[in-house]
Each structure stands twice: as C-alpha cells, then as structure tokens.
Design an enzyme around this catalytic site. Structure first.
Site, PDB file in Angstrom:
ATOM      1  N   GLU A  46      -6.590  -7.667  -0.994  1.00 25.34           N
ATOM      2  CA  GLU A  46      -7.243  -7.700   0.312  1.00 25.34           C
ATOM      3  C   GLU A  46      -8.718  -7.379   0.101  1.00 25.34           C
ATOM      4  O   GLU A  46      -9.049  -6.333  -0.449  1.00 25.34           O
ATOM      5  CB  GLU A  46      -6.623  -6.683   1.275  1.00 25.34           C
ATOM      6  CG  GLU A  46      -5.163  -6.932   1.594  1.00 25.34           C
ATOM      7  CD  GLU A  46      -4.576  -5.899   2.555  1.00 25.34           C
ATOM      8  OE1 GLU A  46      -5.364  -5.219   3.250  1.00 25.34           O
ATOM      9  OE2 GLU A  46      -3.339  -5.774   2.609  1.00 25.34           O
ATOM     10  N   GLU A  81       0.815  -1.220   0.000  1.00 22.09           N
ATOM     11  CA  GLU A  81       0.000   0.000   0.000  1.00 22.09           C
ATOM     12  C   GLU A  81       0.851   1.274   0.000  1.00 22.09           C
ATOM     13  O   GLU A  81       0.837   2.070   0.943  1.00 22.09           O
ATOM     14  CB  GLU A  81      -0.960   0.008   1.185  1.00 22.09           C
ATOM     15  CG  GLU A  81      -2.003  -1.091   1.125  1.00 22.09           C
ATOM     16  CD  GLU A  81      -3.009  -1.013   2.252  1.00 22.09           C
ATOM     17  OE1 GLU A  81      -4.076  -1.632   2.128  1.00 22.09           O
ATOM     18  OE2 GLU A  81      -2.737  -0.339   3.277  1.00 22.09           O
TER      19      GLU A  81
END
Length: 546
Positions: A327, A171
């Site tokens: 995710e 991320e």
C-alpha cells in the site's frame, strides 16, 4: 548513496550479498500496482476500471483481503462467482493478481455464533466488530473457519492464470488479548518454556512482592491496569503473543503451500515500530511487504526527503532482500489523519522511486478509487469521489510509464550495504515495559543514527540483531538492553575480524528474562568495549545538543 550491481558482477560476492539479489520469479519484477475492491463497486464499472489500469501501465492488483462476508455471506454458504468474473477480466487485460486472505475482517455471522473470536482487552472490555482486526489469534473458532475460507479460496484459484500470490491477513498487530483462550494458551506456553514452577519462580524473580506461584492454575495473563507488574512476566506475555501471531499465520501458510505451491506468499507490515516479531513472522514468507504512508503535509517538508527511509531499509532487512510496497500513499488519508495534506505535485512519483531505490520490487498504490462508503471514505485513492481522473492520477500514469520503461534495466539488481543497524523487537518491548529515561526511545534512537548515515549518502541495512554480520564493515548497536553470551560473542567475533562496532548506552543491563545482571555495565559487552560503567544518570531531555 545506494549501490546497485548487476547479476553479471556477482561472482565475487559473499553469501550475504547473494542473498539480497532479486531472483527471477513473480514477486521480484519491478512494477507498479494498485489495490482494488470490486465488491465495493457496481459491476458495470469493473471493465472500464481494469481497461484504464491496463492503459495506464498497471501490472498487478491486490484484491479480497477484506471480503470475507461477500465470499461467505452465511456460515458454509460460499459465493465466489463475483470474484470469478473480476479475475477473468483482469486476466483478459493481462493484469496479475495477489489475493489477500480475509481473516482481518471477520463476518458478523461468525462473531455472533462464536464469540470466542473476539479479543478481550486487559480491562475486560471486548473488541467488538467495527472497522477491522477484531479477531483473537488463539481463537479455535477463528482458526477453524479461517482455514476453511482460505482452503476454499486456494482450491478455486490455485490454477487461475492471473493469480500469482497471496497476502496473509492484513497488517498484523499486537492485540494484547486477555480472553480465556489466550489465558489457557499462555499458561501452557510458560509451562513449556520453564518446565517447573521452581524454575519459573527462580528465573522470573517472583519472590519480589510475594509473587511466587505455587500452582500452575495461579498463572494467568497479566490482568489489570497496574504498570508495576513483574517485568519478566510482561515480556514473556509479549513473547507469547508474538508466537501466537506466528502460529496463526502458519496455519494459513500451511494451507496455501499445500494447495498453491507455485504461488508466492507475503504479508504487509505497517507503521513501524511494530511490537511484532516481524522477523519470526517473515521466516516462512517468500517476500516481505510494507504499507508506506509518508506524511505529505507542508509543515513536514523539512523532513519529507528523509521521511520513511528507515521504514524501507527495515523492511528490506526483514528478509535481507527485495520487498513489496503493498500500500503506497495516493492521496490525503483524511479518515485517520485529518491534518495530513494531499500529496503535492511530484510526491507520488518521488516516494515510489524512493521505495524502488531502497529495494522495493513492486509498489502497489492504495487505492484505485476513493471509497464512497465505510470508515475509509476519506482515505483518498488515485481517483477522487468525482470519479474523474485528476492531477494525482496523471502523475501516477507518468510513474507507471517510467517504471515500465526502466524495469528491464533494474532486473537482477539489489541494494548493497557495508553498514548495518541491529534491530530487536525484544529490546523495544523491554524498554517500553520499563523506560530508562525521559526522551529515550529505542526506535527514535535508531532513527537518529539512520538519519545521520542517510544524510551522508551511506547505504545502511537494518537487520535482526541475531542475524550473521558477515559482509559488513560497520555495525551500530542501539541499546542491547537484554543480552546473553551468544550476542556478546557475535559482536566480539565481528570486531576481531576487522569490523567496527558502535555500542550505545543502556546495553548489557539485563539477561534475556528481563532480570538485571549483577556485574558492571555494559555486562558481557565489557569484554569487547574495554570499559566498565561506574555510575549512570537518566539525564534524558535535560541535556540538549547545540
């Protein structure tokens, strides 16, 4: 309506459409996976977990993206034995593995010995270790030791039969680091771009407020908290940071390509709108990935069916082909969003199928089991702290069965659209540096048009504003506030070729240096639009549509 085509019908498609079709490779299988952290659990639990994954229909697992301190507990001392044992179990049960490079969680031995790793905010405060993300992309120490751990991982698992790919870091986000490493690197970046101080002063309009530079040593990152700094310099500082993240990732990709040429490489983008140059970051990736956390709260049910559709279409547009969800929401994310509710019955399946319908090849759920320790204890996984599979797990198992049964029918399919919305991280940055009206938000404006198309069943790509437009019939152009001759000519050529362009307000205001152009709005776009704007007024939220 999403249009799905088989490979057999591709002979009449143009090159743009062919680029969106899934290829036969490890990362284009339609499948369900989970995120699993063997280092968090007693080793006696591993085989039971992996056996249950196999029985449930899990095909792929991501591991190790936060495990640097376990992999290298002290400087130069590596411990891969535990990961060896975990990967061997996954291989025994026929589950494939994606390994995350662990540079998002720098170990304390590294930050203690090499403090240049830690980012420094604009007010001088240091981003100390806490949760994660405490790493400066321009730190020489981070580059050195990050490369070393990645090389060690890559060499150890390059030929492991269970390992199919890698995720870079975790991320990526803009850190706005103001450390001395970034200061010197920014000065060099600006000097490379402009060449001379005369050109720098001229193109950035530094004469305003006596901001002219007479020596390169005077040029620094934009220290301080004043909101009224030179907007051209602020935009260049963001461009420098985008390039810094790209260079940091490339240092990892170069290692992985050299040692693991048969593995794919991805990165998990998150939380749009991101201030990153996502398209630049994705250029050397094999596939884009996204971390998808739709809000399941009942008060949001009016928008839940739409929810993250724009995020999914934007992710598909990053590489203009199928992508991964690395995710996926599996339970209430209480540690960050305590007001969010648990997914109601059917929602886990619905959002996974929504992602697949919009181009996701693999949907990896976060996480297999809720963490018992650490900051994410209440970011719930498929199995709660009770360690007893419950209602959400049963729904996940049903999803796995459905996807595995239908995967052969989905192989070789892709999402095709005749409509595109142009997206630009540079416009987003410029409009945040100088907002144009109360309530006028670049990304929210895109969302309004995307939502309208979605409600009418019109498939829509969200693509980088510099991408070729062949194959589309309609292109929506939200606020091309920064523009140049290249952008104007591309839209003109598209319209002359029979395409329809919808040009939004606040287009053609500035050049690419974030300096206002001295001609009637919409600047160079006036040629195609056939209009000029005599006056404008930032009415903003004062105007309400019935």
């Amino acid at each position: 309506m999403l249009e799905v085509y088989s490979k057999q019908s591709l002979v009449h498609y143009d090159k743009r459409e062919l680029g969106t079709i899934r290829e036969r490779n490890h990362y284009s299988n339609v499948q369900i996976g989970v995120d699993y952290y063997p280092e968090h659990w007693d080793e006696s639990m591993w085989e039971k977990d992996i056996k249950l994954m196999k029985e449930t229909g899990v095909k792929v697992v991501r591991v190790a993206e936060f495990a640097w301190s376990r992999l290298e507990p002290a400087e130069g001392i590596f411990d891969f034995a535990w990961l060896d044992r975990a990967l061997e179990l996954f291989h025994t049960y026929g589950i494939r593995i994606v390994i995350g490079t662990p540079t998002a969680t720098v170990p304390r031995w590294l930050t203690g010995a090499y403090p240049d790793v830690l980012p420094v905010f604009g007010d001088g405060s240091v981003f100390y270790p806490g949760v994660r993300g405490h790493r400066c992309y321009n730190s020489n120490s981070l580059r050195k030791y990050g490369r070393r751990i990645i090389e060690a991982l890559a060499r150890r698992y390059s030929s492991h039969p269970a390992v199919i790919g890698w995720q870079t870091d975790n991320e990526f986000s803009m850190l706005d680091c103001h450390c001395e490493s970034c200061n010197l690197a920014f000065r060099d970046w600006v000097q490379q771009k402009y060449g001379t101080l005369e050109r720098l002063n001229s193109e950035l309009g530094t004469v305003v407020w006596s901001g002219s530079y007479s020596s390169w040593s005077e040029l620094t990152v934009p220290y301080g908290a004043s909101p009224f700094q030179n907007p051209s310099l602020l935009l260049d500082f963001q461009r420098f940071q985008w390039d810094s993240v790209i260079a940091f990732q490339k240092s990892q990709i170069d290692v992985l390509r050299a040692i693991c040429p048969h593995h794919f490489i991805t990165h998990n983008f998150h939380s749009y709108p991101q201030r990153l140059d996502m398209h630049g970051l994705a250029e050397e990736l094999d596939v884009a990935a996204f971390d998808y956390y739709p809000n399941p709260s009942p008060k949001k049910q009016a928008t839940a069916p739409y929810s993250g559709a724009l995020s999914l279409d934007l992710t598909r547009g990053i590489k203009r082909r199928g992508f991964w969800i690395m995710e996926q929401l599996s339970g209430p994310p209480g540690c960050w969003f305590p007001m969010w509710r648990t997914p109601y019955p059917g929602l886990i399946r619905a959002y996974a199928w929504q992602a697949i319908a919009r181009g996701a090849d693999t949907v990896v759920h976060f996480r297999w089991r809720s963490a018992a320790a650490g900051a994410e204890q209440f970011w719930h996984g498929l199995i709660d702290h009770s360690n007893v599979p419950g209602r959400r797990f049963a729904e996940f198992a049903e999803l796995c069965g459905e996807v595995n049964a239908l995967a052969p029918l989905l192989e070789g399919t892709g999402v095709m659209s005749q409509t595109a919305i142009l997206y630009s991280h540079e416009q987003l940055a410029a409009l945040r540096i100088q907002p144009q009206a109360e309530g006028l938000d670049y990304y929210d404006n895109i969302k309004q048009y995307h939502r309208a198309l979605t409600k009418r069943g019109i498939s829509c790509d969200v693509v980088d504003w510099r991408q070729p437009l062949e194959g589309y019939k309609l292109v929506i152009v939200p606020s091309l506030y920064l523009h140049d001759e290249e952008a104007a000519q591309a839209l003109e050529a598209f319209a002359e070729g029979g395409g329809t362009v919808i040009l939004m307000s606040r287009s053609g205001v500035k050049n690419m240096n974030n300096v206002c152009v001295m001609q009637p709005l919409p600047g160079l776009f006036a040629r195609a639009a056939g209009i000029t704007v005599e006056e404008y007024d930032p009415v903003g939220v004062e105007v309400h549509t019935p």
